[in-house]
Design a protein around this motif. Sequence first.
Motif, short mmCIF file in Angstrom:
data_model
loop_
_atom_site.label_atom_id
_atom_site.label_comp_id
_atom_site.label_asym_id
_atom_site.label_seq_id
_atom_site.Cartn_x
_atom_site.Cartn_y
_atom_site.Cartn_z
N ARG A 189 15.81 -98.81 31.84
CA ARG A 189 17.23 -98.82 32.03
C ARG A 189 16.68 -100.59 32.80
O ARG A 189 16.04 -100.37 33.43
CB ARG A 189 18.06 -98.57 32.46
CG ARG A 189 18.77 -97.45 31.48
CD ARG A 189 19.76 -96.83 31.31
NE ARG A 189 20.52 -95.93 30.28
CZ ARG A 189 20.92 -95.87 29.06
NH1 ARG A 189 20.96 -96.76 29.14
NH2 ARG A 189 21.28 -95.63 28.73
N ALA A 218 23.71 -98.83 21.81
CA ALA A 218 24.25 -99.79 22.64
C ALA A 218 25.47 -100.31 22.35
O ALA A 218 25.52 -100.50 20.94
CB ALA A 218 23.46 -100.89 23.23
N LYS A 260 22.90 -101.03 29.97
CA LYS A 260 23.87 -100.67 28.95
C LYS A 260 23.22 -100.70 27.86
O LYS A 260 23.36 -99.61 26.61
CB LYS A 260 24.72 -101.80 28.84
CG LYS A 260 26.14 -101.51 29.68
CD LYS A 260 27.71 -102.01 29.31
CE LYS A 260 28.94 -102.04 30.11
NZ LYS A 260 28.65 -102.92 31.60
#
Length: 449
Positions: A189, A218, A260
């Motif tokens: 991430r 996502a 995200k």
Amino acid sequence: MNPGKRVLLFVILATGIYTAVSVAAIFSGRNTGIFSNVNLTADVFKLPAKKTTETVNGVTDSLLPAAVKTSNFLLYTHAGLITNFNADTTIPALAGFVQKLNALKSGKKIKIRIGYFGDSMIEGDLFTQTLRKLLQQQFGGSGVGYMPITSLVSQIRQSATSYASDGWQDDNFKTGSDGKLFVSGHLFRGNGDWVQMIDKSTTDTNILLEKSLLCGFAAQPVPVTVNNITVPVSAPGVFNRIPLANDAQHQVKLSVADNKLPIYGISFESASGIFVDNFSFRGISGVELDKIDTSLLNTLNNAGPYYDLLVFQYGVNVLFRPADVNFQWYGKKFMPVIKKMKQHFPNTDIVVVGTGDRAFSYNGTWQSATGIDSLIKIQAGIAAASGCSFYNLYQSMGGKNTIVQWATATPSLANKDYVHPNIRGAEILGTRFYDALMKDYNKYKPTTK
């Protein structure tokens, strides 16, 4: 109470306790310590005979189906052979895979992917870079395949190089993350972070390479910047392959706006051909793969399947104590992993690769691990019991004390840790596995109508 009554009461009490223990031992089947050799009720309740465990070359029957409790199992001892334990060795062990190879060789524009899993023996694309090169020369295709966002060897890997900002979060097998990891054992991430990757697996700058982002789910589109152009990325599935660019530039730079979007890595592939994804993870034995979420595996399988051949090469980290000779514990832990892969990739050929050689110092002399043969038998038993194929890497690299000879050769073929082949040794091993694949491929006889 007079002495006679005391003695009688003691005898009655002791006999009662002893009888109770004896009966309990009969029905529980458990060892009762000092009472185990004498049982007051043995003539009344017969103890069931202990079930003996049948073995084939040291592998217990719990790891072997009846079909392989024959001399066919001994095929696992052969060097340079990929075997599915079929007595008829003229039939390909990897029937589905070699059929696809034949289709590619015949001119069909298809993609064939190999997922090659291992520990530090294949780290930095060692072994697999040779296998990839030889397969692509024979069957076509260009591109290094899967690349993680960051790795410990990202800047010294020969087949590709990557540079990344410092802010990337890497959830993986070792961090204890409960996140849905990719099959690589990683999930990345970024929060405004960037990575630049350069594919060096081919020097032909005229070849178009598809650069694809591999990512997870996502809830909302996430802005990413690809080569200075920002675009929103929608990732509705557990596994998503998002095209980033398709051109003759063999590099790509990616930055992600926020964390995200779970990212697995970036892939470099030509429009068709054969591709080898290196999934190395330092210090593991392969049992960690059981942490991979089944929904991801199902999604990958439903995509075609995504992988046409899966290879699992582990073992040197199981041989971590020089005196160990019993690896039944490993068989019990690794068997569920292979069964899980077999269950979720029912149409994908799978090869279990036995451990490579590693040595310890015994009385001042470096020699192959005492238990190496026992471990390889366990690994072969896992392959046989799960309906997979097997390749004996230890024998194929030369057998006993090969790693010692390689480490002391001039020039050397292995490091002086007596575990890891160096780039020259890894090239030999990659070539020998390629040769074994080609032996299997050459057994394929196309059906005629």
